[in-house]
Design a protein around this motif. Structure first.
Motif, PDB file in Angstrom:
ATOM      1  N   GLU A   1      39.801  33.708  39.985  1.00  5.99           N
ATOM      2  CA  GLU A   1      39.618  34.515  41.191  1.00  5.99           C
ATOM      3  C   GLU A   1      40.171  35.917  40.982  1.00  5.99           C
ATOM      4  OE1 GLU A   1      38.481  35.910  44.713  1.00  5.99           O
ATOM      5  OE2 GLU A   1      37.902  33.976  43.833  1.00  5.99           O
ATOM      6  N   ASN A   2      41.268  36.021  40.254  1.00  8.52           N
ATOM      7  CA  ASN A   2      41.834  37.338  39.955  1.00  8.52           C
ATOM      8  C   ASN A   2      40.882  38.179  39.103  1.00  8.52           C
ATOM      9  OD1 ASN A   2      44.075  39.316  39.885  1.00  8.52           O
ATOM     10  ND2 ASN A   2      44.153  38.790  37.711  1.00  8.52           N
ATOM     11  N   ASP A   3      40.188  37.537  38.158  1.00  5.93           N
ATOM     12  CA  ASP A   3      39.203  38.252  37.350  1.00  5.93           C
ATOM     13  C   ASP A   3      38.126  38.867  38.231  1.00  5.93           C
ATOM     14  OD1 ASP A   3      40.554  37.404  35.077  1.00  5.93           O
ATOM     15  OD2 ASP A   3      39.192  35.721  34.706  1.00  5.93           O
ATOM     16  N   PHE A   4      37.594  38.078  39.140  1.00  7.38           N
ATOM     17  CA  PHE A   4      36.532  38.570  40.016  1.00  7.38           C
ATOM     18  C   PHE A   4      37.040  39.702  40.915  1.00  7.38           C
ATOM     19  CE2 PHE A   4      34.465  34.423  39.110  1.00  7.38           C
ATOM     20  CZ  PHE A   4      33.203  34.887  38.785  1.00  7.38           C
ATOM     21  N   GLN A   5      38.250  39.575  41.397  1.00  7.92           N
ATOM     22  CA  GLN A   5      38.806  40.626  42.255  1.00  7.92           C
ATOM     23  C   GLN A   5      38.977  41.933  41.492  1.00  7.92           C
ATOM     24  OE1 GLN A   5      42.399  39.186  44.110  1.00  7.92           O
ATOM     25  NE2 GLN A   5      41.334  37.595  45.283  1.00  7.92           N
ATOM     26  N   ARG A   6      39.448  41.840  40.247  1.00  7.99           N
ATOM     27  CA  ARG A   6      39.610  43.045  39.430  1.00  7.99           C
ATOM     28  C   ARG A   6      38.256  43.705  39.154  1.00  7.99           C
ATOM     29  NH1 ARG A   6      42.012  40.850  34.271  1.00  7.99           N
ATOM     30  NH2 ARG A   6      42.462  42.995  33.623  1.00  7.99           N
ATOM     31  N   LEU A   7      37.272  42.887  38.785  1.00  6.33           N
ATOM     32  CA  LEU A   7      35.935  43.428  38.521  1.00  6.33           C
ATOM     33  C   LEU A   7      35.344  44.058  39.773  1.00  6.33           C
ATOM     34  CD1 LEU A   7      34.476  40.595  36.270  1.00  6.33           C
ATOM     35  CD2 LEU A   7      34.799  42.970  35.585  1.00  6.33           C
ATOM     36  N   ARG A   8      35.574  43.450  40.921  1.00 12.41           N
ATOM     37  CA  ARG A   8      35.034  43.982  42.176  1.00 12.41           C
ATOM     38  C   ARG A   8      35.627  45.362  42.479  1.00 12.41           C
ATOM     39  NH1 ARG A   8      32.243  41.284  46.231  1.00 12.41           N
ATOM     40  NH2 ARG A   8      32.298  42.219  48.312  1.00 12.41           N
ATOM     41  N   LYS A   9      36.913  45.529  42.205  1.00  8.05           N
ATOM     42  CA  LYS A   9      37.550  46.832  42.434  1.00  8.05           C
ATOM     43  C   LYS A   9      36.961  47.886  41.508  1.00  8.05           C
ATOM     44  CE  LYS A   9      41.971  45.140  44.254  1.00  8.05           C
ATOM     45  NZ  LYS A   9      43.438  45.017  44.004  1.00  8.05           N
ATOM     46  N   TYR A  10      36.726  47.504  40.249  1.00  3.99           N
ATOM     47  CA  TYR A  10      36.108  48.458  39.329  1.00  3.99           C
ATOM     48  C   TYR A  10      34.683  48.801  39.762  1.00  3.99           C
ATOM     49  CZ  TYR A  10      39.912  48.450  35.936  1.00  3.99           C
ATOM     50  OH  TYR A  10      41.128  48.625  35.316  1.00  3.99           O
ATOM     51  N   ALA A  11      33.952  47.802  40.248  1.00  7.16           N
ATOM     52  CA  ALA A  11      32.591  48.058  40.716  1.00  7.16           C
ATOM     53  C   ALA A  11      32.593  49.004  41.913  1.00  7.16           C
ATOM     54  CB  ALA A  11      31.905  46.743  41.073  1.00  7.16           C
ATOM     55  N   GLN A  12      33.573  48.838  42.806  1.00  8.54           N
ATOM     56  CA  GLN A  12      33.683  49.744  43.947  1.00  8.54           C
ATOM     57  C   GLN A  12      33.996  51.161  43.489  1.00  8.54           C
ATOM     58  OE1 GLN A  12      36.693  47.654  46.172  1.00  8.54           O
ATOM     59  NE2 GLN A  12      35.215  46.392  47.282  1.00  8.54           N
ATOM     60  N   HIS A  13      34.847  51.263  42.485  1.00  7.52           N
ATOM     61  CA  HIS A  13      35.195  52.580  41.949  1.00  7.52           C
ATOM     62  C   HIS A  13      33.998  53.211  41.236  1.00  7.52           C
ATOM     63  CE1 HIS A  13      37.640  55.794  40.292  1.00  7.52           C
ATOM     64  NE2 HIS A  13      37.208  55.491  39.078  1.00  7.52           N
ATOM     65  N   LEU A  14      33.227  52.401  40.542  1.00 14.35           N
ATOM     66  CA  LEU A  14      32.031  52.894  39.853  1.00 14.35           C
ATOM     67  C   LEU A  14      31.050  53.494  40.850  1.00 14.35           C
ATOM     68  CD1 LEU A  14      30.359  53.093  37.217  1.00 14.35           C
ATOM     69  CD2 LEU A  14      29.492  50.790  37.733  1.00 14.35           C
ATOM     70  N   ASN A  15      30.820  52.790  41.950  1.00 12.88           N
ATOM     71  CA  ASN A  15      30.028  53.318  43.063  1.00 12.88           C
ATOM     72  C   ASN A  15      28.646  53.803  42.612  1.00 12.88           C
ATOM     73  OD1 ASN A  15      29.719  53.935  45.825  1.00 12.88           O
ATOM     74  ND2 ASN A  15      30.325  56.055  45.508  1.00 12.88           N
TER      75      ASN A  15
ATOM     76  N   LEU B   1      27.560  37.232  40.454  1.00  8.45           N
ATOM     77  CA  LEU B   1      27.337  38.663  40.644  1.00  8.45           C
ATOM     78  C   LEU B   1      27.727  39.099  42.057  1.00  8.45           C
ATOM     79  CD1 LEU B   1      26.339  41.174  39.191  1.00  8.45           C
ATOM     80  CD2 LEU B   1      24.027  40.656  39.995  1.00  8.45           C
ATOM     81  N   LYS B   2      27.514  38.229  43.033  1.00  8.66           N
ATOM     82  CA  LYS B   2      27.872  38.551  44.417  1.00  8.66           C
ATOM     83  C   LYS B   2      29.386  38.643  44.610  1.00  8.66           C
ATOM     84  CE  LYS B   2      23.750  36.583  46.594  1.00  8.66           C
ATOM     85  NZ  LYS B   2      23.198  35.485  47.424  1.00  8.66           N
ATOM     86  N   ARG B   3      30.142  38.067  43.705  1.00 10.82           N
ATOM     87  CA  ARG B   3      31.601  38.174  43.787  1.00 10.82           C
ATOM     88  C   ARG B   3      32.104  39.486  43.189  1.00 10.82           C
ATOM     89  NH1 ARG B   3      33.953  32.425  41.796  1.00 10.82           N
ATOM     90  NH2 ARG B   3      35.919  33.314  42.590  1.00 10.82           N
ATOM     91  N   VAL B   4      31.208  40.220  42.531  1.00  8.87           N
ATOM     92  CA  VAL B   4      31.552  41.518  41.947  1.00  8.87           C
ATOM     93  C   VAL B   4      30.964  42.667  42.765  1.00  8.87           C
ATOM     94  CG1 VAL B   4      31.306  42.980  39.895  1.00  8.87           C
ATOM     95  CG2 VAL B   4      31.751  40.531  39.633  1.00  8.87           C
ATOM     96  N   LEU B   5      29.767  42.464  43.302  1.00  8.60           N
ATOM     97  CA  LEU B   5      29.061  43.526  44.021  1.00  8.60           C
ATOM     98  C   LEU B   5      28.820  43.121  45.467  1.00  8.60           C
ATOM     99  CD1 LEU B   5      26.531  44.308  41.189  1.00  8.60           C
ATOM    100  CD2 LEU B   5      28.343  45.840  41.969  1.00  8.60           C
ATOM    101  N   ASN B   6      29.041  44.047  46.370  1.00 12.53           N
ATOM    102  CA  ASN B   6      28.941  43.797  47.808  1.00 12.53           C
ATOM    103  C   ASN B   6      27.480  43.768  48.238  1.00 12.53           C
ATOM    104  OD1 ASN B   6      29.112  43.786  50.607  1.00 12.53           O
ATOM    105  ND2 ASN B   6      30.822  45.213  50.674  1.00 12.53           N
ATOM    106  N   THR B   7      27.034  42.630  48.750  1.00  8.62           N
ATOM    107  CA  THR B   7      25.636  42.503  49.160  1.00  8.62           C
ATOM    108  C   THR B   7      25.344  43.234  50.470  1.00  8.62           C
ATOM    109  OG1 THR B   7      26.164  40.364  50.182  1.00  8.62           O
ATOM    110  CG2 THR B   7      25.262  40.335  47.944  1.00  8.62           C
ATOM    111  N   ASN B   8      26.361  43.753  51.134  1.00  6.45           N
ATOM    112  CA  ASN B   8      26.104  44.631  52.277  1.00  6.45           C
ATOM    113  C   ASN B   8      25.573  45.981  51.817  1.00  6.45           C
ATOM    114  OD1 ASN B   8      26.990  42.799  54.239  1.00  6.45           O
ATOM    115  ND2 ASN B   8      29.122  43.435  53.993  1.00  6.45           N
TER     116      ASN B   8
ATOM    117  N   TYR C   1      38.962  51.124  31.759  1.00  2.00           N
ATOM    118  CA  TYR C   1      39.910  50.279  32.483  1.00  2.00           C
ATOM    119  C   TYR C   1      41.306  50.828  32.241  1.00  2.00           C
ATOM    120  CZ  TYR C   1      35.690  47.480  31.857  1.00  2.00           C
ATOM    121  OH  TYR C   1      34.376  47.055  31.797  1.00  2.00           O
ATOM    122  N   ARG C   2      41.598  51.967  32.826  1.00  4.21           N
ATOM    123  CA  ARG C   2      42.790  52.732  32.487  1.00  4.21           C
ATOM    124  C   ARG C   2      44.092  51.968  32.718  1.00  4.21           C
ATOM    125  NH1 ARG C   2      41.707  58.015  31.477  1.00  4.21           N
ATOM    126  NH2 ARG C   2      39.668  58.811  32.094  1.00  4.21           N
ATOM    127  N   LYS C   3      44.132  51.142  33.741  1.00  7.93           N
ATOM    128  CA  LYS C   3      45.380  50.467  34.073  1.00  7.93           C
ATOM    129  C   LYS C   3      45.504  49.109  33.399  1.00  7.93           C
ATOM    130  CE  LYS C   3      45.820  52.780  38.544  1.00  7.93           C
ATOM    131  NZ  LYS C   3      45.955  52.612  40.012  1.00  7.93           N
TER     132      LYS C   3
END
Length: 272
Positions: free
Chosen positions: A41-55, A70-77, A250-252
């Protein structure tokens, strides 16, 4: 298969990201190689944050097993999500802003060079996007690995297969060139493409295209040659915003575990 746009797009950020065996399967699943770990779950959360930053407005993805992952990484809204129907764990896919209309074309099935083989190769995901005024044809690819920069005389290992796949890309690009419609080929080419690469020269022989990664090295994981590329053709070449090539690192994070061994590659397109 078509979705109606809700708003016009102007400058679009187009990206490609190999998500490195993104799957909902657990470690030890028979469909996964022994050295591939299931995501936490932590992996998916980290990837989701990067995807949000990628925008990204348009995001080509590779190595995605299923839509739930994929839906756990990218917001379907925000995004419409599409995956190839290949019988493989490492599928190609696409995430597109809901403001854009998407028409799914017939896949480039022939990229799976030997469909009778036990282990299939990935086909090409072919779609047409529209902002209501302008269209862009996209081909998302994940080509055969192992032939990074060998000459065309190399007849061993994976090179002959990759050469055949590039011939298919040439044919697809030639068809788009004849149509005169803007297009892009993007994804994981598993090839260190440069202007001097004979495979790149073959592509340019059928159409004047722009390799957006040309002349640059990727800062992903400390610096390396690009194998993830975006190639633009017809009017799409003229839409490229100068100096807009970006690689999200992935700077951090000091290790790719749980993230990906690839970094997203992006450019901006200014649509007319």
């Amino acid at each position: 298969m078509c979705h109606s746009p809700s708003a016009q797009a102007h400058t679009l950020k187009i990206s490609t990201w190999n998500l490195d065996w993104l799957t909902s399967r657990q470690t030890g699943d028979s469909a996964l190689p022994e050295d591939v770990q299931g995501r936490t779950e932590n992996d998916f959360q980290r990837l989701r944050k990067y995807a949000q930053h990628l925008n990204a407005d348009i995001l080509a993805v590779q190595e995605v097993d299923d839509l739930p992952a994929l839906k756990r990484v990218l917001n379907t809204n925000d995004y419409q999500l599409f995956l190839s129907t290949d019988d493989v764990v490492q599928k190609t896919g696409l995430a597109v802003r809901k403001s854009l209309a998407v028409t799914v074309n017939e896949p480039l099935q022939e990229l799976d060079i030997n469909p009778q083989a036990v282990h299939h190769l990935r086909t090409g995901l072919d779609v047409t996007l529209s902002d209501g005024k302008t269209t862009l044809r996209l081909l998302v690819v994940h080509l055969k690995t192992g032939c990074w920069d060998q000459p065309l005389t190399q007849k061993q290992h994976s090179c002959p297969t990759l050469y055949k796949q590039f011939t298919l890309l040439e044919n697809w690009i030639a068809e788009r060139q004849d149509e005169g419609k803007p297009f892009a080929v993007l994804g994981d080419f598993n090839r260190r493409l440069t202007p001097s690469d004979p495979l790149m020269a073959h592509l340019e022989a059928v159409a004047p295209v722009t390799l957006v990664t040309s002349g640059f090295a990727s800062p992903c994981w400390g610096g390396e040659s690009f194998i993830d590329h975006i190639i633009l053709g017809n009017d799409a070449k003229n839409w490229l915003v100068p100096d807009s090539l970006l690689v999200m690192t992935y700077r951090k994070d000091t290790a790719p575990q749980g993230l990906s061994d690839h970094c997203p590659v992006s450019v901006k397109l200014a649509l007319p």
